[in-house]
Motif scaffolding. Structure first.
Motif, PDB file in Angstrom:
ATOM      1  N   PHE A   1       0.835  -1.202   0.000  1.00 50.16           N
ATOM      2  CA  PHE A   1       0.000   0.000   0.000  1.00 50.16           C
ATOM      3  C   PHE A   1       0.869   1.251   0.000  1.00 50.16           C
ATOM      4  CE2 PHE A   1      -1.937   3.405   2.503  1.00 50.16           C
ATOM      5  CZ  PHE A   1      -3.027   3.698   1.698  1.00 50.16           C
ATOM      6  N   ASN A   2       1.882   1.258   0.871  1.00 54.78           N
ATOM      7  CA  ASN A   2       2.771   2.422   0.935  1.00 54.78           C
ATOM      8  C   ASN A   2       3.495   2.631  -0.387  1.00 54.78           C
ATOM      9  OD1 ASN A   2       2.069   3.009   3.563  1.00 54.78           O
ATOM     10  ND2 ASN A   2       3.754   1.846   4.445  1.00 54.78           N
ATOM     11  N   MET A   3       3.904   1.548  -1.017  1.00 53.60           N
ATOM     12  CA  MET A   3       4.594   1.649  -2.304  1.00 53.60           C
ATOM     13  C   MET A   3       3.652   2.221  -3.367  1.00 53.60           C
ATOM     14  SD  MET A   3       6.743  -1.274  -4.343  1.00 53.60           S
ATOM     15  CE  MET A   3       5.286  -2.179  -4.858  1.00 53.60           C
ATOM     16  N   ARG A   4       2.421   1.690  -3.419  1.00 57.77           N
ATOM     17  CA  ARG A   4       1.443   2.195  -4.397  1.00 57.77           C
ATOM     18  C   ARG A   4       1.116   3.657  -4.114  1.00 57.77           C
ATOM     19  NH1 ARG A   4      -1.298  -2.661  -3.268  1.00 57.77           N
ATOM     20  NH2 ARG A   4      -2.853  -1.465  -2.134  1.00 57.77           N
ATOM     21  N   GLN A   5       0.965   4.003  -2.836  1.00 63.87           N
ATOM     22  CA  GLN A   5       0.656   5.389  -2.479  1.00 63.87           C
ATOM     23  C   GLN A   5       1.797   6.314  -2.886  1.00 63.87           C
ATOM     24  OE1 GLN A   5       0.282   6.145   1.725  1.00 63.87           O
ATOM     25  NE2 GLN A   5      -1.091   7.866   1.395  1.00 63.87           N
ATOM     26  N   GLU A   6       3.022   5.868  -2.677  1.00 69.20           N
ATOM     27  CA  GLU A   6       4.184   6.667  -3.065  1.00 69.20           C
ATOM     28  C   GLU A   6       4.201   6.875  -4.580  1.00 69.20           C
ATOM     29  OE1 GLU A   6       8.773   5.848  -2.485  1.00 69.20           O
ATOM     30  OE2 GLU A   6       7.679   5.714  -0.593  1.00 69.20           O
ATOM     31  N   GLU A   7       3.901   5.810  -5.329  1.00 66.80           N
ATOM     32  CA  GLU A   7       3.864   5.923  -6.791  1.00 66.80           C
ATOM     33  C   GLU A   7       2.765   6.894  -7.229  1.00 66.80           C
ATOM     34  OE1 GLU A   7       3.326   1.962  -8.232  1.00 66.80           O
ATOM     35  OE2 GLU A   7       5.394   1.375  -7.796  1.00 66.80           O
ATOM     36  N   ARG A   8       1.593   6.804  -6.581  1.00 67.28           N
ATOM     37  CA  ARG A   8       0.504   7.721  -6.937  1.00 67.28           C
ATOM     38  C   ARG A   8       0.869   9.157  -6.620  1.00 67.28           C
ATOM     39  NH1 ARG A   8      -2.882   3.561  -4.655  1.00 67.28           N
ATOM     40  NH2 ARG A   8      -2.886   4.723  -2.709  1.00 67.28           N
ATOM     41  N   MET A   9       1.497   9.371  -5.463  1.00 59.86           N
ATOM     42  CA  MET A   9       1.900  10.727  -5.090  1.00 59.86           C
ATOM     43  C   MET A   9       2.933  11.266  -6.075  1.00 59.86           C
ATOM     44  SD  MET A   9       0.242  11.668  -2.373  1.00 59.86           S
ATOM     45  CE  MET A   9       1.192  12.846  -1.459  1.00 59.86           C
TER      46      MET A   9
ATOM     47  N   ALA B   1       1.154  12.131  -9.282  1.00 60.46           N
ATOM     48  CA  ALA B   1       0.371  13.357  -9.103  1.00 60.46           C
ATOM     49  C   ALA B   1       1.287  14.571  -9.077  1.00 60.46           C
ATOM     50  CB  ALA B   1      -0.431  13.285  -7.802  1.00 60.46           C
ATOM     51  N   GLU B   2       2.428  14.447  -8.431  1.00 66.43           N
ATOM     52  CA  GLU B   2       3.383  15.559  -8.385  1.00 66.43           C
ATOM     53  C   GLU B   2       3.913  15.874  -9.779  1.00 66.43           C
ATOM     54  OE1 GLU B   2       5.490  18.680  -7.170  1.00 66.43           O
ATOM     55  OE2 GLU B   2       4.119  17.553  -5.902  1.00 66.43           O
ATOM     56  N   GLU B   3       4.169  14.819 -10.568  1.00 70.38           N
ATOM     57  CA  GLU B   3       4.638  15.042 -11.939  1.00 70.38           C
ATOM     58  C   GLU B   3       3.578  15.768 -12.764  1.00 70.38           C
ATOM     59  OE1 GLU B   3       5.722  11.212 -13.440  1.00 70.38           O
ATOM     60  OE2 GLU B   3       7.564  11.128 -12.246  1.00 70.38           O
ATOM     61  N   ARG B   4       2.313  15.330 -12.622  1.00 77.19           N
ATOM     62  CA  ARG B   4       1.231  16.004 -13.362  1.00 77.19           C
ATOM     63  C   ARG B   4       1.115  17.456 -12.919  1.00 77.19           C
ATOM     64  NH1 ARG B   4      -1.613  11.245 -12.110  1.00 77.19           N
ATOM     65  NH2 ARG B   4      -2.788  12.377 -10.522  1.00 77.19           N
ATOM     66  N   THR B   5       1.192  17.665 -11.607  1.00 77.31           N
ATOM     67  CA  THR B   5       1.081  19.028 -11.081  1.00 77.31           C
ATOM     68  C   THR B   5       2.221  19.894 -11.596  1.00 77.31           C
ATOM     69  OG1 THR B   5       0.069  18.132  -9.089  1.00 77.31           O
ATOM     70  CG2 THR B   5       0.906  20.375  -8.965  1.00 77.31           C
ATOM     71  N   ALA B   6       3.434  19.340 -11.606  1.00 72.65           N
ATOM     72  CA  ALA B   6       4.587  20.102 -12.077  1.00 72.65           C
ATOM     73  C   ALA B   6       4.426  20.441 -13.562  1.00 72.65           C
ATOM     74  CB  ALA B   6       5.869  19.307 -11.858  1.00 72.65           C
ATOM     75  N   LYS B   7       3.921  19.496 -14.335  1.00 68.98           N
ATOM     76  CA  LYS B   7       3.717  19.729 -15.766  1.00 68.98           C
ATOM     77  C   LYS B   7       2.686  20.839 -15.978  1.00 68.98           C
ATOM     78  CE  LYS B   7       2.689  17.180 -19.995  1.00 68.98           C
ATOM     79  NZ  LYS B   7       2.305  15.875 -20.552  1.00 68.98           N
ATOM     80  N   LYS B   8       1.579  20.773 -15.242  1.00 69.34           N
ATOM     81  CA  LYS B   8       0.543  21.799 -15.381  1.00 69.34           C
ATOM     82  C   LYS B   8       1.041  23.152 -14.872  1.00 69.34           C
ATOM     83  CE  LYS B   8      -3.397  18.685 -15.202  1.00 69.34           C
ATOM     84  NZ  LYS B   8      -4.611  18.317 -14.496  1.00 69.34           N
TER      85      LYS B   8
END
Length: 142
Positions: free
Chosen positions: A78-86, A89-96
């Motif tokens: 779960f922690n690994m998946r959550q880290e990947e999702r975060m 999301a950070e990459e998408r946010t940085a791109k936007k």
């Protein structure tokens, strides 16, 4: 005859860590031996019940270990998946964010360009006039 002292080879860091862990486990985990059989050759009528009880306790202990292992494994996944999702999301946010900043910068450059062009036109118009007054009759002080 010369005496040479024995010096054990220096352990690697991993081996040292494992030995430290093993020492800690040996020091802190109690060794319980309960209901040991006597030294007599035959077994009594109660030995089977003791065997069943010990076997059940051991199976319960193994089952708890499996449940604990599964729980830890699920938490780690779960922690690994959550880290990947975060991270995603950070990459998408940085791109936007970069896209917004570029848009803002272009808008700012366009505004500066228009203002610069407008100032040139005003200078031309004011040079066509007397140079002392603007269009609405106010005096320009130079």
């Amino acid at each position: 005859m010369a005496l040479v002292e024995y010096a054990p080879p220096a352990p690697l860091e991993d081996e040292e860590d494992l030995e430290v862990k093993l020492r800690r486990i040996i020091d802190h985990v109690p060794v319980r031996v309960s209901n040991t059989s006597g030294s007599s050759a035959g077994s009594g009528s109660g030995d089977f019940h003791q065997y069943r009880q010990m076997r059940r306790k051991e199976q319960d202990r193994l089952a708890r270990m499996d449940v604990d292992y599964q729980r830890r494994k699920e938490i780690a996944e779960f922690n690994m998946r959550q880290e990947e999702r975060m991270k995603a999301a950070e990459e998408r946010t940085a791109k936007k964010r970069l896209k917004r900043q570029k848009k803002k910068q272009k808008k700012k450059e366009k505004k500066i360009k228009l203002n610069a062009g407008g100032e040139e036109q005003q200078k031309e118009e004011s040079s066509d006039d007397d140079g002392d007054s603007s269009e609405n009759g106010e005096d320009i002080v130079k």
